[in-house]
Write a protein that holds these residues in place. Structure first.
Motif, PDB file in Angstrom:
ATOM      1  N   LEU A 267      35.774  45.715   3.233  1.00 44.07           N
ATOM      2  CA  LEU A 267      34.346  45.422   2.856  1.00 44.07           C
ATOM      3  C   LEU A 267      33.646  45.864   1.825  1.00 44.07           C
ATOM      4  CD1 LEU A 267      33.524  43.797   6.637  1.00 44.07           C
ATOM      5  CD2 LEU A 267      34.805  42.421   5.187  1.00 44.07           C
ATOM      6  N   THR A 268      34.099  47.347   2.613  1.00 43.97           N
ATOM      7  CA  THR A 268      32.626  47.972   0.995  1.00 43.97           C
ATOM      8  C   THR A 268      33.187  48.212  -0.243  1.00 43.97           C
ATOM      9  OG1 THR A 268      34.441  50.395   1.646  1.00 43.97           O
ATOM     10  CG2 THR A 268      32.796  49.808   3.400  1.00 43.97           C
TER      11      THR A 268
ATOM     12  N   ILE B  74      41.209  38.045   5.065  1.00 45.85           N
ATOM     13  CA  ILE B  74      41.607  39.345   6.235  1.00 45.85           C
ATOM     14  C   ILE B  74      40.946  38.556   7.351  1.00 45.85           C
ATOM     15  CG2 ILE B  74      40.591  41.604   6.886  1.00 45.85           C
ATOM     16  CD1 ILE B  74      40.276  42.320   4.245  1.00 45.85           C
ATOM     17  N   LEU B  75      42.056  38.433   7.993  1.00 46.67           N
ATOM     18  CA  LEU B  75      42.357  38.900   9.703  1.00 46.67           C
ATOM     19  C   LEU B  75      41.433  39.363  10.468  1.00 46.67           C
ATOM     20  CD1 LEU B  75      42.035  36.296  12.203  1.00 46.67           C
ATOM     21  CD2 LEU B  75      43.999  35.842  12.361  1.00 46.67           C
TER      22      LEU B  75
ATOM     23  N   SER C 232      51.017  39.562   8.767  1.00 52.25           N
ATOM     24  CA  SER C 232      50.109  39.103   7.852  1.00 52.25           C
ATOM     25  C   SER C 232      50.438  37.747   7.949  1.00 52.25           C
ATOM     26  CB  SER C 232      50.645  39.101   6.146  1.00 52.25           C
ATOM     27  OG  SER C 232      51.378  38.460   6.369  1.00 52.25           O
ATOM     28  N   ILE C 233      50.203  36.348   7.748  1.00 48.82           N
ATOM     29  CA  ILE C 233      49.954  35.265   8.644  1.00 48.82           C
ATOM     30  C   ILE C 233      49.792  33.879   7.329  1.00 48.82           C
ATOM     31  CG2 ILE C 233      48.369  35.408  10.320  1.00 48.82           C
ATOM     32  CD1 ILE C 233      49.276  32.750  11.708  1.00 48.82           C
ATOM     33  N   ASP C 234      50.403  33.683   6.881  1.00 48.60           N
ATOM     34  CA  ASP C 234      50.241  32.332   6.077  1.00 48.60           C
ATOM     35  C   ASP C 234      49.685  33.653   4.906  1.00 48.60           C
ATOM     36  OD1 ASP C 234      51.034  30.129   7.167  1.00 48.60           O
ATOM     37  OD2 ASP C 234      49.453  29.865   7.962  1.00 48.60           O
ATOM     38  N   ASP C 235      50.317  34.510   4.378  1.00 50.01           N
ATOM     39  CA  ASP C 235      49.318  35.585   3.045  1.00 50.01           C
ATOM     40  C   ASP C 235      47.609  36.347   3.390  1.00 50.01           C
ATOM     41  OD1 ASP C 235      51.616  34.714   1.722  1.00 50.01           O
ATOM     42  OD2 ASP C 235      50.896  33.533   0.460  1.00 50.01           O
ATOM     43  N   VAL C 236      47.731  36.162   5.079  1.00 50.92           N
ATOM     44  CA  VAL C 236      46.133  36.741   5.350  1.00 50.92           C
ATOM     45  C   VAL C 236      46.637  37.810   6.373  1.00 50.92           C
ATOM     46  CG1 VAL C 236      44.328  36.406   6.715  1.00 50.92           C
ATOM     47  CG2 VAL C 236      45.469  34.374   5.227  1.00 50.92           C
TER      48      VAL C 236
ATOM     49  N   MET D 288      34.356  40.283  20.528  1.00 50.38           N
ATOM     50  CA  MET D 288      34.723  39.284  19.343  1.00 50.38           C
ATOM     51  C   MET D 288      36.444  39.071  19.966  1.00 50.38           C
ATOM     52  SD  MET D 288      32.316  39.649  15.858  1.00 50.38           S
ATOM     53  CE  MET D 288      31.789  41.442  16.056  1.00 50.38           C
ATOM     54  N   ASN D 289      36.687  38.307  18.938  1.00 50.57           N
ATOM     55  CA  ASN D 289      37.649  37.792  19.036  1.00 50.57           C
ATOM     56  C   ASN D 289      39.006  38.003  17.929  1.00 50.57           C
ATOM     57  OD1 ASN D 289      38.355  37.781  22.402  1.00 50.57           O
ATOM     58  ND2 ASN D 289      37.184  36.248  22.200  1.00 50.57           N
ATOM     59  N   THR D 290      38.518  37.354  17.120  1.00 54.71           N
ATOM     60  CA  THR D 290      38.433  36.985  15.854  1.00 54.71           C
ATOM     61  C   THR D 290      38.596  37.064  15.034  1.00 54.71           C
ATOM     62  OG1 THR D 290      39.503  34.357  15.989  1.00 54.71           O
ATOM     63  CG2 THR D 290      41.033  35.744  16.569  1.00 54.71           C
ATOM     64  N   MET D 291      38.131  37.320  13.744  1.00 50.27           N
ATOM     65  CA  MET D 291      36.991  37.143  12.402  1.00 50.27           C
ATOM     66  C   MET D 291      37.926  37.405  11.240  1.00 50.27           C
ATOM     67  SD  MET D 291      34.415  39.291  10.684  1.00 50.27           S
ATOM     68  CE  MET D 291      33.375  39.573  12.364  1.00 50.27           C
ATOM     69  N   LEU D 292      37.954  36.151  10.734  1.00 50.05           N
ATOM     70  CA  LEU D 292      38.855  36.139   9.202  1.00 50.05           C
ATOM     71  C   LEU D 292      37.605  35.676   8.263  1.00 50.05           C
ATOM     72  CD1 LEU D 292      40.793  34.328   7.580  1.00 50.05           C
ATOM     73  CD2 LEU D 292      40.772  32.380   7.979  1.00 50.05           C
ATOM     74  N   VAL D 293      38.003  36.397   7.261  1.00 48.76           N
ATOM     75  CA  VAL D 293      36.055  36.644   5.948  1.00 48.76           C
ATOM     76  C   VAL D 293      37.264  36.869   5.238  1.00 48.76           C
ATOM     77  CG1 VAL D 293      36.640  39.280   7.315  1.00 48.76           C
ATOM     78  CG2 VAL D 293      34.621  37.826   6.693  1.00 48.76           C
TER      79      VAL D 293
END
Length: 298
Positions: A27-28, A170-171, A205-209, A238-243
């Motif tokens: 993220l940085t 990113i997940l 990864s999943i689906d290129d994520v 929090m459980n998941t964060m797709l960003v």
């Protein structure tokens, strides 16, 4: 008041809790053009333009359009510091357990790195909540092996529909959520045993994520930063964060680590002095809010 456990005759090998590197590092690296140079606040321009109109071949000119601009201000606020004074005799009589090298290393692993992750993820949750009307997605469905893949597919489809770039997503997810994903209904798996009899079940990864596992203690919705970093009493998991990192600005504006040997600071006389300070913040860009989707406990 300092409390030391003095050594009699013990190994110098440290026995500490397991630690993890900085999970939120990617993220940085986003939006490198955004810099907080010579300022605490930066204003990001937002330009709105009108679209095409039908061209009149018999007309005298082009159709007039409209344009407007506004500013999205971002102000750095997370300014942290600490110092430790260590007597040389305490270094010696703890069999070097309190050496400056050990203090520096353990502070980074036990305090600095976990706090940075915790602050960044909780700040993104708070801003995603604030920007829900702008497309940020917050979901409180209880995830299990029967629906976690559906949650992921829905979040991905919403991002696709909003024009969020496919590459680079990113997940972030807890170990428990990652286990659910590995065993999710709807995922077809093949098990391959190598020539050496090695079975590799790792899912990167999943689906290129890209998948990034976050220790659950660093993945709460709210923290208290009065003394270190601890989950607030009202914090949820929090459980998941797709960003997509392009919707995030995360910067360390200032970082300072210094060690003074005895005699260099009149306040501490003949002690070693360790000082550590960093000034940072993380922001979700309002205009790119569709680039984040979060699932958290209700």
């Amino acid at each position: 008041m300092a409390v030391y456990n003095y050594a009699d005759s013990f190994s110098q090998q440290l026995v500490q809790k397991y630690s993890r590197e900085l999970v939120s590092y990617e993220l940085t690296q986003s939006n490198p053009q955004v810099q907080f140079l010579n300022a605490q606040t930066i204003k990001l321009p937002v330009i709105t333009l009108s679209g095409y109109k039908d061209h009149n071949r018999q007309g005298t000119g082009f159709n007039a359009g409209t344009l407007a601009n506004s500013w999205e201000p971002k102000k750095l606020e997370h300014d942290r510091d600490i110092e430790f004074a260590v007597d040389p005799m305490d270094v010696d009589e703890t069999n070097l357990a309190l050496s400056i090298a050990n203090i520096t290393n353990q502070f980074e692993e036990q305090q600095a790195i976990p706090e940075k992750d915790s602050y960044r993820f909780s700040k993104l949750y708070a801003q995603a909540t604030a920007y829900a009307a702008n497309g940020a997605a917050i979901d409180h469905t209880a995830l299990d092996a029967t629906n976690i893949l559906s949650w992921f597919d829905t979040a991905m489809a919403n991002m696709d529909d909003a024009g969020v770039p496919e590459e680079g997503r990113i997940l972030y997810l807890t170990a428990a959520a990652r286990k659910l994903l590995k065993n999710a209904q709807g995922i077809t798996r093949t098990l391959s045993v190598g020539a050496a009899g090695v079975i590799d079940r790792t899912v990167h990864s999943i689906d290129d994520v890209t998948l990034r596992t976050v220790p659950s203690a660093r993945f709460k919705t709210l923290y208290t930063f009065t003394d270190g970093c601890v989950p607030a009493t009202t914090a949820k998991q929090m459980n998941t964060m797709l960003v997509h990192p392009s919707c995030v600005v995360s910067r360390d504006k200032y970082s300072y680590i210094q060690v003074f040997t005895p005699g260099h600071d009149s306040r501490t006389a003949d002690k070693y002095l360790y000082q550590n300070r960093y000034f940072t913040d993380t922001f979700l860009l309002q205009q790119k809010a569709p680039g984040i989707a979060i699932n958290a406990d209700s």
